[in-house]
Design an enzyme around this catalytic site. Structure first.
Site, PDB file in Angstrom:
ATOM      1  NE  ARG A 186       3.176   7.273   5.840  1.00 39.21           N
ATOM      2  CZ  ARG A 186       2.402   7.120   6.887  1.00 39.21           C
ATOM      3  NH1 ARG A 186       1.564   8.047   7.238  1.00 39.21           N
ATOM      4  NH2 ARG A 186       2.453   6.010   7.598  1.00 39.21           N
ATOM      5  CD  GLU A 209      -2.916   1.226   2.297  1.00 36.25           C
ATOM      6  OE1 GLU A 209      -2.550   0.747   3.386  1.00 36.25           O
ATOM      7  OE2 GLU A 209      -3.983   1.826   2.164  1.00 36.25           O
ATOM      8  CG  HIS A 244      -7.430  -1.130   7.875  1.00 39.21           C
ATOM      9  ND1 HIS A 244      -8.098  -0.081   7.305  1.00 39.21           N
ATOM     10  CD2 HIS A 244      -6.283  -0.616   8.415  1.00 39.21           C
ATOM     11  CE1 HIS A 244      -7.385   1.042   7.493  1.00 39.21           C
ATOM     12  NE2 HIS A 244      -6.291   0.739   8.172  1.00 39.21           N
ATOM     13  N   GLY A 276       3.961   1.540  10.776  1.00 38.21           N
ATOM     14  CA  GLY A 276       3.687   0.851  12.035  1.00 38.21           C
ATOM     15  C   GLY A 276       3.160  -0.549  11.792  1.00 38.21           C
ATOM     16  CG  HIS A 278      -5.442   1.230  12.756  1.00 37.37           C
ATOM     17  ND1 HIS A 278      -5.864   2.539  12.704  1.00 37.37           N
ATOM     18  CD2 HIS A 278      -4.971   0.955  11.512  1.00 37.37           C
ATOM     19  CE1 HIS A 278      -5.670   3.021  11.497  1.00 37.37           C
ATOM     20  NE2 HIS A 278      -5.116   2.074  10.750  1.00 37.37           N
ATOM     21  CD  GLU A 279      -2.855  -1.885  10.709  1.00 37.44           C
ATOM     22  OE1 GLU A 279      -3.429  -1.974   9.614  1.00 37.44           O
ATOM     23  OE2 GLU A 279      -2.249  -0.851  11.081  1.00 37.44           O
ATOM     24  CG  MET A 308       0.321  -3.224   4.806  1.00 34.99           C
ATOM     25  SD  MET A 308      -0.659  -1.748   4.361  1.00 34.99           S
ATOM     26  CE  MET A 308      -1.964  -2.500   3.393  1.00 34.99           C
ATOM     27  CD  GLU A 309      -4.651  -1.602   5.692  1.00 37.70           C
ATOM     28  OE1 GLU A 309      -3.608  -1.317   6.313  1.00 37.70           O
ATOM     29  OE2 GLU A 309      -5.245  -0.804   4.957  1.00 37.70           O
ATOM     30  CG  ASN A 310      -0.231  -6.929   3.983  1.00 34.74           C
ATOM     31  OD1 ASN A 310      -0.149  -6.086   3.120  1.00 34.74           O
ATOM     32  ND2 ASN A 310       0.668  -7.056   4.955  1.00 34.74           N
TER      33      ASN A 310
HETATM   34  N1  BES Z   1      -2.859   1.109   5.947  1.00 33.91           N
HETATM   35  C1  BES Z   1      -1.914   1.591   6.887  1.00 33.91           C
HETATM   36  C2  BES Z   1      -0.478   1.338   6.488  1.00 33.91           C
HETATM   37  C3  BES Z   1       0.063   2.379   5.560  1.00 33.91           C
HETATM   38  C4  BES Z   1       0.458   3.593   6.052  1.00 33.91           C
HETATM   39  C5  BES Z   1       0.173   2.153   4.219  1.00 33.91           C
HETATM   40  C6  BES Z   1       0.937   4.562   5.190  1.00 33.91           C
HETATM   41  C7  BES Z   1       0.638   3.117   3.363  1.00 33.91           C
HETATM   42  C8  BES Z   1       1.041   4.329   3.842  1.00 33.91           C
HETATM   43  C9  BES Z   1      -2.128   0.974   8.256  1.00 33.91           C
HETATM   44  O1  BES Z   1      -3.406   0.545   8.507  1.00 33.91           O
HETATM   45  C10 BES Z   1      -1.848   2.051   9.242  1.00 33.91           C
HETATM   46  O2  BES Z   1      -2.594   2.990   9.292  1.00 33.91           O
HETATM   47  N2  BES Z   1      -0.765   1.923   9.997  1.00 33.91           N
HETATM   48  C11 BES Z   1      -0.342   2.939  10.919  1.00 33.91           C
HETATM   49  C12 BES Z   1      -0.393   2.437  12.329  1.00 33.91           C
HETATM   50  C13 BES Z   1      -1.753   2.546  12.910  1.00 33.91           C
HETATM   51  C14 BES Z   1      -1.802   2.054  14.319  1.00 33.91           C
HETATM   52  C15 BES Z   1      -2.315   3.942  12.907  1.00 33.91           C
HETATM   53  C16 BES Z   1       1.086   3.302  10.550  1.00 33.91           C
HETATM   54  O3  BES Z   1       1.729   2.490   9.929  1.00 33.91           O
HETATM   55  O4  BES Z   1       1.509   4.406  10.855  1.00 33.91           O
HETATM   56 ZN    ZN Z   2      -4.755   2.034   8.783  1.00 35.96          ZN
END
Ligand code: BES
Ligand code: ZN
Length: 973
Positions: A904, A224, A407, A367, A403-404, A369-371
């Site tokens: 990012r 992602e 998703h 942090g 959180h994950e 990833m919700e694969n």
């Molecule tokens: N879907 C995101 C992972 C992600 C983040 C993919 C940025 C692409 C770009 C995942 O569900 C997520 O939000 N992860 C957070 C941690 C969460 C506890 C808020 C993260 O990785 O910061």
């Molecule tokens: Zn997320």
């Protein structure tokens, strides 16, 4: 503690008077910020950027497909790119007329060589006749391509005329001699790629040392938002859902095996050759490409059954870790089972796959990833060890799993159609994580922490002119990456929390279940969600009209309350942190007005009342049926807005807090403190009132009000850093925290509740941070004892970070630093390594800090995923800040090369370093840096925010330092 404020003369104007002299300066500064030259430079850069992309695209097209370019058969979308004046029309989206129906994918990672090879057959539906097909790929070497018909009685090959890549669009284009008609086809590719060693996205290699110190390599994936195309050619957009049939190859023996989103169905040894095994996974449900996952590793696992809706049926949840860390998986497993069972019941929809794995990956860019079926985490976010993890770490693990797992429904089952609606994924997951964690751990007070962790941080971003609406146009990969930001996550979560509250949880849950059922395995848009919730809520309320004001325009209102006996008059205005900020209301379709659910509680009625403030109404007036002492609006700060009151009302809150603070809920206390400071910061409230709101804190035993007050008071502390008011201000803070410091102590008692433990760490950090002598001395003693202890018995995890940090800053010299550094190198636990890293960053010696900066970018010591965290930790040390700032400016090109502008976190690095800058010189340095490197990639919006922050900081110091100084004189006399 006495009410110090009563001794204080209250100036009428919080900024005006003292700011008299500086107003002109502010004016000049603002003009400079908005000057045509400045605007011009940024326009120029944008145009230059676009021209660059165009030129590169043209070069690549002409070089890789000279024959095609001279041919009238050149695909429309690409021939349009040759026209200069249509440069903005570069199309980043694939045609909707070619859709994938199924992927049959074979991947063979070679762990020793760091490469992979594979093939994919994509069954596609062509919906209109065409002579080319475009799909995504990046950094792959396509060695073979073929196309056959699929739905004819006698299928046949379709010769491929040409194939070429368009780097700027990350696309692979296949052309044909003549138009191919409507129908089904199979498009197949053989390809090779590198297991990206340093990018940690796509299909990549991660390394670790096993319990015997041997180097181990695994292959894992993170796709992602736009990285699946780096692993196999595909239609890499969220709306192209298709089932996957996956085969993976792994080395036989040594505990190696392969995991993917689905369960393994069969495996064949010595295939494709001796020493290798090929495993075939079950066909998946239709899913977006960014959600598939592959892991080849020697990880071990623990598993437990989770109950489905029909409680007699279960499916397995597992946690995979390196062999040495297996014992740290038990907590995540236990929480995982509870969370999935909670969601299943709440949404009344079963988790649809046959298993759900979680894996802790040593190198991981974000942090978690919700694969689907195989969620990946950073080790520190999944593994719990009683000996090393703090109470906050433990809560963090619960939150990230919650959180994950959310998703699995929001994002995986129902996916946003395009990235501009990303909040339907991330906003929901960020809200649901609090709902579910609160439900399974009701004693932890998790919901209260929504305020400091989600609402308050996003208020800071959204109070700037440089903010953006939740739903925002995005096209290219940099823009897509950039939208994974605090607006999408936390504003998304906050407006859902508000919505849940005003329509009521039953209606909300019913609507959510309907939405999930209606769009299962499909894609949804924001309007779909609101339409369904409308059906759920009935005709008394217009959900879309209300919610559009929150999702389709940036910013949020401050509601000003005036009182006349029992009559209250409310008005609304966009809240901006900069008192001089100018904006044009016609820029927004809603005129920067919001339809606001106004809620309130009073000293007579603790049950929240709801009334509506329509965006088109100039004011809202209402009368209470009985006289009351106080009215607290925006109960528990559930609404996405601030509230400002008359001075008398604020004074009564000061009094209530001092004499009977528990009459207000924890979140109401928290929100009063936060609103007061933020309003004062924006010159909408006298600072002395905000400061007086904290004078009751010696009686406060809940963690969250303390935590928020500490954040606000430390923000002022940082801003006063460049003034001579700081010593006096610190003196005041030390007195403020003294009683609570002695209450919490450094001793962690095994029987304390969760919130008390959270309170301790906030208060210790605050006390030491403002130089409370006893706190620092105590930290120094415990630190020295640990440093001198050859057995290396570590302080309790809940106080460890504070001991490492303040012990090091207070008494740590080179010897201590070296001992700690040695322990850092030897540390194998990811959470503990981070603690030690923060401690090392706190040393006061310049040369040690410079040495540590060098170490932070050396993969031998610090994983690439932790470099930014390390640099930012050093930059938060006042001695380290200028060193990091210099280093980053000098080494920017190196960082861009290592991480790319699409990262990012790289985009957030400079804004993080400069967050407390508050002088004109620093602002000039920042501008000069951005001018020197105009390409910002995914960091573009962060740059604009950083400039606004520093400009606001400068104004703040000019307007407020003297006011605070005078107030301190009056209370310390
Ligand atoms: N879907 C995101 C992972 C992600 C983040 C993919 C940025 C692409 C770009 C995942 O569900 C997520 O939000 N992860 C957070 C941690 C969460 C506890 C808020 C993260 O990785 O910061
Ligand atoms: Zn997320």
């Amino acid at each position: 503690m006495t009410d110090m404020g009563h001794m204080t003369p209250v100036p009428r104007d919080c900024c005006g008077k003292v700011a008299g002299r500086s107003r002109t300066q502010n004016f000049i500064r603002k003009n400079q910020l908005d000057s045509p030259a400045f605007v011009c430079i940024s326009c120029f850069c944008t145009v230059l950027g676009l021209m660059c992309i165009l030129t590169i695209a043209l070069l690549i097209i002409t070089q890789s497909s000279i024959t095609s370019a001279h041919d009238s058969g050149i695909p429309q979308a690409y021939s349009r790119m040759t026209s200069k004046d249509q440069s903005t029309e570069i199309r980043f989206r694939l045609s909707p007329d070619v859709t994938p129906i199924e992927y049959d994918l074979y991947l063979h990672p070679d762990l020793a060589k760091g490469t992979f090879s594979g093939n994919v057959t994509i069954t596609i539906q062509v919906k209109s006749k065409r002579n080319y097909i475009a799909l995504h790929q990046k950094d792959l070497n396509i060695t073979k391509a073929s196309m056959t018909t699929y739905d004819r009685q006698a299928n046949y090959d379709i010769p491929i005329k040409d194939r070429y890549t368009v780097e700027a669009l990350e696309e692979l284009v296949v052309t044909f001699n003549e138009d191919i008609p409507y129908g089904m086809y199979q498009l197949a590719f053989d390809f090779e790629g590198a297991l990206q060693p340093d990018k940690i996205v796509g299909f990549y290699a991660s390394r670790y040392k096993d319990e015997h110190g041997h180097n181990k390599v695994i292959a894992t994936s993170k796709f992602e938002p736009t990285y699946a195309r780096r692993a196999f050619p595909c239609f890499d957009e969220p709306s192209f859902k298709a089932p996957f049939k996956v085969k993976l190859v792994y080395p036989t023996g040594d505990g190696y095996h392969a995991l993917s989103s689905m369960n393994a169905e069969s495996s064949v040894m010595n295939k494709p050759e001796l020493g290798l095994t090929t495993v075939t996974f079950a066909k998946s449900v239709p899913m977006s490409t960014y959600l598939i996952c592959f892991i080849v590793s020697d990880f071990v696992s623990v598993s437990a059954p989770a109950r489905k809706l029909n409680e007699s049926e279960t499916f397995p949840i597992s946690v995979y870790t390196t062999r040495a860390q297996k014992d740290k998986a038990a907590f995540a497993l236990d929480i995982g089972v509870k969370i999935i069972e909670f969601y299943t019941k709440l949404f009344r929809i079963d988790y649809p796959l046959p298993k759900l794995d979680m894996a802790a990956i040593p190198d991981f860019v974000s942090g978690a990833m919700e694969n689907w079926g195989l969620i990946t985490y950073r080790e520190a976010r999944l593994l719990y060890d009683q000996k090393t993890s703090s109470t906050a770490d433990q809560e963090g693990i619960v939150q990230v799993i919650a959180h994950e797992f959310a998703h699995m429904w929001f994002g995986n089952l129902v996916t946003m159609g395009w990235w501009h609606d990303l909040w339907l994924n991330e906003g929901f997951a960020s809200y649901m994580q609090y709902k579910s964690a609160d439900a399974i751990l009701p004693d932890w007070g998790v919901m209260n922490r929504f305020l400091p962790e989600a609402l308050h941080p996003v208020f800071i971003t959204d109070a700037k002119l440089s903010s953006h609406p939740i739903v925002q146009t995005v096209a290219n990969p940099d823009e897509i990456t950039a939208i994974f930001d605090v607006i999408t996550y936390s504003k998304g979560a906050s407006v859902l929390r508000m919505l849940d509250n005003f329509i009521g949880p039953e209606t909300f849950n019913w609507g959510v279940t309907t939405y999930l059922n209606q769009f299962a395995y499909l894609n949804a848009e924001t309007a779909d969600l609101f339409r369904i919730l409308q059906t759920a809520a009935g005709n008394n309320i217009n959900i879309t009209a209300i919610m559009d004001t929150w999702t389709r325009q940036m910013g949020f209102p401050v509601v000003n309350v005036t009182r006349n006996g029992t009559t209250f008059t409310l008005t609304q205005k966009r809240f901006l942190a900069d008192p001089d900020a100018k904006y044009d209301p016609t820029e927004s379709d809603y005129g920067y007005k919001w339809t606001i659910p106004i809620t309130y509680v009073t000293d007579k009625n603790a049950v929240s009342t709801l009334i509506w403030f329509d965006k088109d109404a100039a004011k809202l007036e209402f009368k209470l049926s009985e006289p009351v002492e106080w009215v607290k609006f925006n109960h528990d700060q559930v609404g996405y807005y601030r509230v400002n009151y008359d001075v008398q009302e604020w004074n009564s809150f000061v009094e209530v807090l001092q004499t009977r603070h528990k009459r207000l809920s924890i979140s109401d206390r928290t929100s009063l403190i936060e609103d007061a400071f933020s309003l004062a910061h924006a010159c909408q409230l006298d600072y002395t009132i905000a400061l007086r709101m904290t004078s009751y804190l010696d009686k406060e035993q809940a963690a969250t009000p303390w935590r928020v007050a500490a954040v606000k008071l430390r923000t002022i502390d940082n801003l006063l850093g460049s003034t001579d008011v700081l010593p006096k201000y610190r003196q005041y803070l030390r007195k403020l925290v003294d009683i609570t410091y002695h209450d919490v102590t450094w001793r962690v008692d095994g029987f304390e509740d969760h919130d008390t433990r959270r309170l301790r760490s906030s208060v210790l950090h605050f006390a030491c941070g403002v130089g409370h002598t006893e706190c620092l001395d105590d930290a120094g003693v415990i630190f020295k004892k640990w440093i001198d202890d050859i057995e290396d018995v570590r302080p309790h995890p809940d106080i460890r970070e504070a001991i490492y940090k303040y012990g090091m800053s207070h008494v740590g010299k080179e010897t201590e630093w070296n001992i700690m550094f040695q322990r850092f190198i030897e540390e194998t636990d990811a959470s503990e390594k981070l603690n030690l890293q923060r401690g090392l960053a706190a040393v006061q010696s310049k040369w040690l800090l410079n040495k540590f900066i060098g170490i932070a970018v050396d993969e031998k010591y610090v994983r690439s995923q932790d470099t930014f965290g390390c640099l930012l930790a050093i930059s938060r040390n006042p001695v380290g800040n200028p060193l990091v700032w210099d280093w980053v400016r000098e080494n920017w090109e190196f960082l861009v090369k290592r991480y790319t502008l699409n990262d990012r976190y790289l985009g957030q690095l400079v804004p993080g370093i400069v967050a407390s800058f508050a002088t004109d010189i620093k602002l000039q340095e920042l501008r000069a840096f951005f001018d020197k490197y105009p390409e910002a990639g995914a960091g573009k919006a962060y740059r604009a925010r950083a400039l606004e922050t520093v400009a606001n900081n400068i104004k703040w110091v000019k307007s407020n330092a003297e006011i605070i100084d005078r107030w301190l004189d009056s209370v310390t006399k």
